[in-house]
Design an enzyme around this catalytic site. Structure first.
Site, PDB file in Angstrom:
ATOM      1  N   HIS A   1       0.749  -1.343   0.148  1.00 14.16           N
ATOM      2  CA  HIS A   1       0.083   0.039   0.271  1.00 14.16           C
ATOM      3  C   HIS A   1       0.915   1.207  -0.105  1.00 14.16           C
ATOM      4  CE1 HIS A   1      -2.829   3.068   1.922  1.00 14.16           C
ATOM      5  NE2 HIS A   1      -3.670   2.093   1.419  1.00 14.16           N
TER       6      HIS A   1
ATOM      7  N   ASP B   1       3.378  -4.219   8.235  1.00 16.56           N
ATOM      8  CA  ASP B   1       1.845  -3.357   7.941  1.00 16.56           C
ATOM      9  C   ASP B   1       0.942  -4.383   8.255  1.00 16.56           C
ATOM     10  OD1 ASP B   1      -0.361  -2.259   7.218  1.00 16.56           O
ATOM     11  OD2 ASP B   1       0.662  -1.490   5.128  1.00 16.56           O
TER      12      ASP B   1
ATOM     13  N   GLN C   1      -4.374  -5.289   7.213  1.00 15.29           N
ATOM     14  CA  GLN C   1      -5.285  -6.101   6.843  1.00 15.29           C
ATOM     15  C   GLN C   1      -5.040  -7.526   7.710  1.00 15.29           C
ATOM     16  OE1 GLN C   1      -7.609  -5.011   4.883  1.00 15.29           O
ATOM     17  NE2 GLN C   1      -6.775  -3.295   3.933  1.00 15.29           N
TER      18      GLN C   1
ATOM     19  N   LYS D   1     -10.453  -0.468  10.829  1.00 15.72           N
ATOM     20  CA  LYS D   1     -10.576  -1.366   9.771  1.00 15.72           C
ATOM     21  C   LYS D   1     -11.035  -2.854  10.867  1.00 15.72           C
ATOM     22  CE  LYS D   1      -7.141  -0.048   6.456  1.00 15.72           C
ATOM     23  NZ  LYS D   1      -7.939   0.443   5.423  1.00 15.72           N
TER      24      LYS D   1
ATOM     25  N   CYS E   1      -4.756   2.564  -3.788  1.00 13.06           N
ATOM     26  CA  CYS E   1      -3.344   3.021  -2.830  1.00 13.06           C
ATOM     27  C   CYS E   1      -2.198   1.961  -3.185  1.00 13.06           C
ATOM     28  CB  CYS E   1      -3.501   3.518  -1.384  1.00 13.06           C
ATOM     29  SG  CYS E   1      -4.833   4.513  -1.162  1.00 13.06           S
TER      30      CYS E   1
HETATM   31  N1  7TS Z   1      -1.660  -0.637   4.688  1.00 11.38           N
HETATM   32  C1  7TS Z   1      -2.564  -1.311   4.172  1.00 11.38           C
HETATM   33  C2  7TS Z   1      -2.013  -2.692   3.794  1.00 11.38           C
HETATM   34  C3  7TS Z   1      -3.824  -0.942   3.838  1.00 11.38           C
HETATM   35  O1  7TS Z   1      -4.638  -1.712   3.709  1.00 11.38           O
HETATM   36  C4  7TS Z   1      -4.115   0.378   4.323  1.00 11.38           C
HETATM   37  C5  7TS Z   1      -5.326   0.927   4.032  1.00 11.38           C
HETATM   38  C6  7TS Z   1      -3.272   1.190   5.132  1.00 11.38           C
HETATM   39  C7  7TS Z   1      -2.086   0.545   4.976  1.00 11.38           C
HETATM   40  C8  7TS Z   1      -3.418   2.545   5.639  1.00 11.38           C
HETATM   41  O2  7TS Z   1      -4.555   2.648   6.474  1.00 11.38           O
HETATM   42  P1  7TS Z   1      -4.739   3.992   7.273  1.00 11.38           P
HETATM   43  O3  7TS Z   1      -6.115   3.491   8.105  1.00 11.38           O
HETATM   44  O4  7TS Z   1      -3.711   4.508   7.735  1.00 11.38           O
HETATM   45  O5  7TS Z   1      -5.671   4.679   5.900  1.00 11.38           O
HETATM   46  N2  7TS Z   1      -6.481   0.428   3.214  1.00 11.38           N
HETATM   47  C9  7TS Z   1      -7.240   0.914   2.413  1.00 11.38           C
HETATM   48  C10 7TS Z   1      -7.803   0.333   1.323  1.00 11.38           C
HETATM   49  O6  7TS Z   1      -7.303  -0.766   1.005  1.00 11.38           O
HETATM   50  N3  7TS Z   1      -9.067   0.938   1.003  1.00 11.38           N
HETATM   51  O7  7TS Z   1      -8.977   2.187   1.807  1.00 11.38           O
HETATM   52  C11 7TS Z   1      -8.104   2.022   2.630  1.00 11.38           C
END
Ligand code: 7TS
Length: 425
Positions: A138, A215, A218, A241, A381
């Site tokens: 990501h 990371d 997920q 999430k 992303c």
């Molecule tokens: N890393 C991964 C693997 C992610 O899926 C996401 C967010 C992030 C980092 C960033 O997380 P945040 O909470 O700081 O935004 N992924 C997604 C997505 O797949 N669609 O919207 C956000």
């Protein structure tokens, strides 16, 4: 749940199945109709829905407890501080951290990785050092490292994967050397659903004296994640999430590494002593939590992890794998539909990206939206990964504990409707 069973990935058949239909009732938002149809929420990789216990905890906090923490000598402040620190203990238990103060509250995964790149990276990465990543990351686990590499004159190198995102461990092992200072890798891909072998990657990184930062955006929501069993040095994830509120997340780090790091945010609450020209820092975890934190969010996240543990992380994992595999199978059987990522029953979770031939993913998403079905369409992303896959965008369905096979069947009907509407089949 006993900690001994909390390995990287629990075998799907060990967990008692969860009752998604019953669990749905815990999520008030799911009872609504969207565009005249019952809402089918399949955009959980972007953000999950929140159970009533979490929503109630937020309201209750503001109705009964609201005060600033760690400072006031009064009843509400002490009550708020106790609840905030209790949430830290719950999160530490959830990921099996050795100490609660190894759990730092952040704004989310992106914030945690940026903190790490500044606070750990600026001290530990020098010119010509190497940071290993994959093309699957990501942007949040890529761009902060690009910026660090630029600041320090370091090099980014990319561990090869196949088109399903499966990491070639032999090649990875061969890339590690004295110049490797950091491996920064996803645990579960937000596009391909593929699960990275982080325990093995950590072992190999440590053999070469490198640090591994995972990371977990997920993975933490969907599978048991035991930071000690995996032996990862850092883990970042987002509350929103995993049934928790937005604006709260976690940076986990091993105590010795966090202790040796400079703070990332400077200001109130993170100091021991302030002189006009210089200051000293508070102990962990306060050193990394400058300013008034997201108190309600942290408390809400504590309730969310309790909720997930009550359902059972093994059961949640098994459900995601089962529904993910079901979706892979039924979507792959459709004419003109290609599914990306590992095969059904492979090393994959409940994130399923697909493309429909001759249709833009946004068109698929729009037709599905008309059916009350929420998916995500776009580059997720992960633009370098899109280039690797040879697509501009994909459609993506991602499940959580409240989704059912019936909803996946409705998704398939919706995709079929899109194909008929645009005349591609
Ligand atoms: N890393 C991964 C693997 C992610 O899926 C996401 C967010 C992030 C980092 C960033 O997380 P945040 O909470 O700081 O935004 N992924 C997604 C997505 O797949 N669609 O919207 C956000």
């Amino acid at each position: 749940m006993s900690t001994s069973t909390r390995g990287a990935v629990a075998p799907a058949d060990r967990a008692a199945p969860l009752d998604a239909v019953a669990l749905r009732r815990d999520f008030p938002i799911l009872t609504q109709e969207v565009r005249g149809k019952p809402l089918i929420y399949l955009d959980n990789a972007a953000t999950s829905q929140k159970p009533r216990v979490v929503i109630d905890a937020l309201r209750e906090y503001y109705e009964t407890t609201n005060a600033n923490i760690h400072r006031g000598i009064h009843y509400l402040s002490e009550k708020g501080t106790a609840a905030y620190e209790d949430a830290r203990v719950r999160v530490a238990r959830f990921i099996n951290a050795a100490q609660p103060h190894e759990v730092i509250f952040t704004r989310g995964t992106t914030d945690g990785i940026n903190m790490l790149a500044r606070a750990w990276g600026d001290e530990n990465i020098a010119a010509d050092d190497e940071i290993l990543l994959t093309e699957v990351e990501h942007h949040s686990n890529l761009v902060p490292w690009q910026a660090l590499a630029k600041r320090r004159g370091a090099r980014l190198r990319f561990i090869p994967t196949d088109d399903a995102g499966v990491i070639d461990l032999d090649t990875y092992g061969g890339m590690l050397g004295p110049q490797t200072k950091l491996v920064a890798v996803h645990h579960v891909s937000n596009v391909l659903g593929v699960i990275a072998p982080v325990a093995e990657m950590a072992r190999l990184a440590h053999e070469h004296g490198a640090v591994i930062a995972v990371d977990g955006a997920q993975s933490a929501p969907h599978m048991p994640v035991d930071v000690q069993a995996l032996d990862v040095d850092f883990l970042t994830f987002s509350g929103h999430k995993m049934a928790g509120p937005t604006g709260i997340g976690i940076l986990y780090g091993k105590e010795a590494l966090l202790d040796a790091m400079e703070p990332a945010h400077f200001g109130g609450s993170m100091i021991r002593m302030v002189e006009l020209e210089s200051s000293t820092w508070a102990d962990l975890p306060d050193k990394f939590e400058g300013g008034t934190p997201n108190i309600a969010g942290a408390i809400g996240l504590g309730v969310a992890v309790d909720y997930l543990e009550h359902v059972g992380m093994d059961a949640i994992n098994a459900h995601a794998r089962q529904l993910g595999s079901y979706a892979v199978n039924v979507l792959s059987d459709m004419p003109g539909v290609s599914v990306h990522g590992p095969e059904a029953d492979g090393e994959r979770g409940g994130v399923v990206s697909f493309t429909v031939h001759d249709l833009h993913p946004h068109d698929v998403g729009t037709v599905l939206d008309g059916e009350g079905i929420a998916i995500r369409a776009g580059h997720h992303c992960a633009q370098p990964l899109m280039r690797k896959l040879g697509v501009h965008a994909t459609a993506r369905a991602s499940v959580y504990l409240y989704n059912t096979t019936d909803e996946i069947d409705r998704l398939v009907e919706g995709v079929d409707k899109a194909q008929r509407f645009f005349g591609t089949i």
